[in-house]
Design a protein around this motif. Structure first.
Motif, PDB file in Angstrom:
ATOM      1  N   PRO A  86     -49.805  16.571  15.816  1.00  0.00           N
ATOM      2  CA  PRO A  86     -48.840  16.447  16.915  1.00  0.00           C
ATOM      3  C   PRO A  86     -48.494  15.028  17.348  1.00  0.00           C
ATOM      4  CG  PRO A  86     -50.333  18.257  17.354  1.00  0.00           C
ATOM      5  CD  PRO A  86     -50.845  17.590  16.124  1.00  0.00           C
ATOM      6  N   ALA A  87     -49.484  14.150  17.533  1.00  0.00           N
ATOM      7  CA  ALA A  87     -49.174  12.791  17.987  1.00  0.00           C
ATOM      8  C   ALA A  87     -48.373  12.035  16.937  1.00  0.00           C
ATOM      9  CB  ALA A  87     -50.466  12.042  18.311  1.00  0.00           C
ATOM     10  N   THR A  88     -48.685  12.291  15.667  1.00  0.00           N
ATOM     11  CA  THR A  88     -47.933  11.656  14.582  1.00  0.00           C
ATOM     12  C   THR A  88     -46.499  12.170  14.575  1.00  0.00           C
ATOM     13  OG1 THR A  88     -49.957  11.427  13.251  1.00  0.00           O
ATOM     14  CG2 THR A  88     -47.852  11.317  12.070  1.00  0.00           C
ATOM     15  N   TRP A  89     -46.323  13.469  14.765  1.00  0.00           N
ATOM     16  CA  TRP A  89     -44.983  14.054  14.800  1.00  0.00           C
ATOM     17  C   TRP A  89     -44.168  13.512  15.977  1.00  0.00           C
ATOM     18  CZ3 TRP A  89     -41.770  16.689  11.781  1.00  0.00           C
ATOM     19  CH2 TRP A  89     -40.648  17.301  12.370  1.00  0.00           C
ATOM     20  N   GLN A  90     -44.794  13.434  17.148  1.00  0.00           N
ATOM     21  CA  GLN A  90     -44.087  12.922  18.326  1.00  0.00           C
ATOM     22  C   GLN A  90     -43.624  11.480  18.110  1.00  0.00           C
ATOM     23  OE1 GLN A  90     -46.888  13.560  21.504  1.00  0.00           O
ATOM     24  NE2 GLN A  90     -46.858  15.782  21.238  1.00  0.00           N
ATOM     25  N   ALA A  91     -44.451  10.686  17.448  1.00  0.00           N
ATOM     26  CA  ALA A  91     -44.067   9.303  17.158  1.00  0.00           C
ATOM     27  C   ALA A  91     -42.915   9.256  16.171  1.00  0.00           C
ATOM     28  CB  ALA A  91     -45.268   8.532  16.607  1.00  0.00           C
ATOM     29  N   MET A  92     -42.905  10.192  15.222  1.00  0.00           N
ATOM     30  CA  MET A  92     -41.820  10.243  14.242  1.00  0.00           C
ATOM     31  C   MET A  92     -40.492  10.548  14.925  1.00  0.00           C
ATOM     32  SD  MET A  92     -43.809  12.341  11.230  1.00  0.00           S
ATOM     33  CE  MET A  92     -42.300  12.712  10.324  1.00  0.00           C
ATOM     34  N   VAL A  93     -40.498  11.511  15.818  1.00  0.00           N
ATOM     35  CA  VAL A  93     -39.276  11.874  16.544  1.00  0.00           C
ATOM     36  C   VAL A  93     -38.797  10.689  17.385  1.00  0.00           C
ATOM     37  CG1 VAL A  93     -38.309  13.402  18.303  1.00  0.00           C
ATOM     38  CG2 VAL A  93     -39.857  14.328  16.558  1.00  0.00           C
ATOM     39  N   ALA A  94     -39.735  10.021  18.053  1.00  0.00           N
ATOM     40  CA  ALA A  94     -39.384   8.901  18.914  1.00  0.00           C
ATOM     41  C   ALA A  94     -38.843   7.705  18.129  1.00  0.00           C
ATOM     42  CB  ALA A  94     -40.609   8.475  19.727  1.00  0.00           C
ATOM     43  N   GLN A  95     -39.318   7.541  16.897  1.00  0.00           N
ATOM     44  CA  GLN A  95     -38.965   6.367  16.097  1.00  0.00           C
ATOM     45  C   GLN A  95     -37.846   6.653  15.100  1.00  0.00           C
ATOM     46  OE1 GLN A  95     -40.211   3.293  16.187  1.00  0.00           O
ATOM     47  NE2 GLN A  95     -42.260   3.363  17.076  1.00  0.00           N
ATOM     48  N   ALA A  96     -37.239   7.822  15.144  1.00  0.00           N
ATOM     49  CA  ALA A  96     -36.260   8.211  14.125  1.00  0.00           C
ATOM     50  C   ALA A  96     -35.155   7.170  13.934  1.00  0.00           C
ATOM     51  CB  ALA A  96     -35.644   9.564  14.474  1.00  0.00           C
ATOM     52  N   ALA A 101     -37.044  16.573  12.979  1.00  0.00           N
ATOM     53  CA  ALA A 101     -37.499  15.276  13.479  1.00  0.00           C
ATOM     54  C   ALA A 101     -36.343  14.345  13.836  1.00  0.00           C
ATOM     55  CB  ALA A 101     -38.402  14.600  12.450  1.00  0.00           C
ATOM     56  N   GLY A 102     -35.115  14.762  13.529  1.00  0.00           N
ATOM     57  CA  GLY A 102     -33.963  13.914  13.798  1.00  0.00           C
ATOM     58  C   GLY A 102     -33.787  12.796  12.788  1.00  0.00           C
ATOM     59  N   LEU A 103     -34.483  12.899  11.652  1.00  0.00           N
ATOM     60  CA  LEU A 103     -34.424  11.836  10.648  1.00  0.00           C
ATOM     61  C   LEU A 103     -33.171  11.929   9.786  1.00  0.00           C
ATOM     62  CD1 LEU A 103     -38.163  11.832   9.488  1.00  0.00           C
ATOM     63  CD2 LEU A 103     -37.058  10.257  11.073  1.00  0.00           C
ATOM     64  N   VAL A 104     -32.816  13.148   9.386  1.00  0.00           N
ATOM     65  CA  VAL A 104     -31.674  13.292   8.480  1.00  0.00           C
ATOM     66  C   VAL A 104     -30.380  12.826   9.153  1.00  0.00           C
ATOM     67  CG1 VAL A 104     -31.006  15.675   9.040  1.00  0.00           C
ATOM     68  CG2 VAL A 104     -30.707  14.806   6.710  1.00  0.00           C
ATOM     69  N   ALA A 105     -30.326  12.922  10.469  1.00  0.00           N
ATOM     70  CA  ALA A 105     -29.126  12.480  11.193  1.00  0.00           C
ATOM     71  C   ALA A 105     -28.886  10.981  11.047  1.00  0.00           C
ATOM     72  CB  ALA A 105     -29.254  12.836  12.672  1.00  0.00           C
ATOM     73  N   GLN A 106     -29.945  10.246  10.718  1.00  0.00           N
ATOM     74  CA  GLN A 106     -29.829   8.790  10.627  1.00  0.00           C
ATOM     75  C   GLN A 106     -29.161   8.338   9.330  1.00  0.00           C
ATOM     76  OE1 GLN A 106     -30.726   7.238  13.421  1.00  0.00           O
ATOM     77  NE2 GLN A 106     -31.392   9.248  14.185  1.00  0.00           N
ATOM     78  N   PHE A 107     -29.265   9.149   8.267  1.00  0.00           N
ATOM     79  CA  PHE A 107     -28.734   8.707   6.981  1.00  0.00           C
ATOM     80  C   PHE A 107     -27.872   9.749   6.273  1.00  0.00           C
ATOM     81  CE2 PHE A 107     -32.901  10.577   6.198  1.00  0.00           C
ATOM     82  CZ  PHE A 107     -32.674  11.420   5.123  1.00  0.00           C
ATOM     83  N   TRP A 108     -27.876  10.995   6.751  1.00  0.00           N
ATOM     84  CA  TRP A 108     -27.142  12.076   6.095  1.00  0.00           C
ATOM     85  C   TRP A 108     -26.608  13.002   7.189  1.00  0.00           C
ATOM     86  CZ3 TRP A 108     -29.846  15.593   1.883  1.00  0.00           C
ATOM     87  CH2 TRP A 108     -28.860  16.110   1.025  1.00  0.00           C
ATOM     88  N   PRO A 109     -25.761  12.474   8.088  1.00  0.00           N
ATOM     89  CA  PRO A 109     -25.354  13.230   9.280  1.00  0.00           C
ATOM     90  C   PRO A 109     -24.595  14.511   8.958  1.00  0.00           C
ATOM     91  CG  PRO A 109     -24.014  11.254   9.010  1.00  0.00           C
ATOM     92  CD  PRO A 109     -25.159  11.136   8.044  1.00  0.00           C
TER      93      PRO A 109
END
Length: 262
Positions: A173-183, A217-225
């Motif tokens: 969980p803490a790792t996942w929360q950091a991933m979402v925050a740092q997307a 995690a909101g990651l794909v939105a950064q490079f493949w919206p």
């Protein structure tokens, strides 16, 4: 000679010269999981100069970071000096490194399952980060402060998804929360590095899981919206009762089978 044999030979030469030498990182993880490692890395107390004296035909392009590529037995083995990394002003590489101990070296690595060492001769596993516990629990956990790990190199956000998907692990969980925050930090990563990680995810059997996690995690939105536009894009229910286009695409990815080309 196979890759393991080449790495073991190199480690024994280093040990005979009075240095500590251990297998490190992914090869230890994969061995403990019963998977065949793709390559074997050696971590050592020897400095790059000492490694080069023992293996004079080696490639020293990474010597500034304590890394030497040793050519032995038809293989290229990465030999890295135990180190502590300085600040990461470019969000990719440390500005400087300080040669250190295996304990300190383990702390600079990304995830606990990648922070393991192994004696190549005896097979003893040296674990300073409780990586074996997480391997057994099938948990992916950042070493130390997850926010700091992802700030150092935002590509680790994608590496986390890739490892979780390919290994079938749950992200702590803490790792996942950091991933979402740092997307948003992925904006600082080159398209080439992002492409390489994405390609590895798409050809792994659990590619649909990776696809879902990238969106969550909101990651794909950064490079493949364009992928985000699939979510909530409805289809005629008489032809597509499974749901929206995102779900449809996930099902397609699942139906490709385990072995596919990019």
């Amino acid at each position: 000679m196979d890759a393991r044999g080449a790495a073991t030979d190199i480690a024994q030469v280093l040990t005979a010269a009075g240095h500590q030498a251990l297998l490190a990182g992914g090869c230890v993880r994969d061995t403990l999981l019963g998977r065949e490692p793709k390559d074997f890395d050696v971590a050592t107390s020897a400095t790059p100069q000492q490694v080069l004296r023992l293996f004079p035909k080696s490639n020293e392009v990474g010597a500034h970071f304590g890394v030497v590529i040793v050519k032995h037995g038809g293989h290229h083995v990465e030999v890295a000096t135990f180190r502590t990394d300085g600040s990461y002003s470019d969000g990719r590489r440390p500005d400087h490194v300080v040669f250190s101990t295996p304990q300190e070296d383990a702390q600079r690595r990304d995830f606990t399952i990648n922070g393991l060492f192994q004696d190549p001769v005896t097979g003893e596993v040296i674990d300073y980060v409780s990586g074996q516990v997480d391997l057994q629990a099938k948990v992916l956990r950042a070493i130390g402060d997850p926010q700091q790990r992802f700030t150092e190199d935002a590509l680790r956000l994608l590496r986390a998804i890739r490892f979780a998907a390919t290994l079938g692990f749950t992200i702590e969980p803490a790792t996942w929360q950091a991933m979402v925050a740092q997307a948003g930090a992925l904006a600082n990563i080159s398209p080439e590095r992002i492409r390489d990680e994405l390609a590895k995810m798409l050809v792994c059997p659990r590619r649909a899981d990776a696809f879902q996690m990238l969106a969550d995690a909101g990651l794909v939105a950064q490079f493949w919206p364009e992928v985000m536009a699939l979510i909530g894009c409805e289809q005629p229910p008489e032809w597509h009762p499974e749901g929206d286009v995102f779900v449809h695409t996930k099902i397609m990815l699942e139906m490709l089978g385990d072995e596919v080309s990019l």
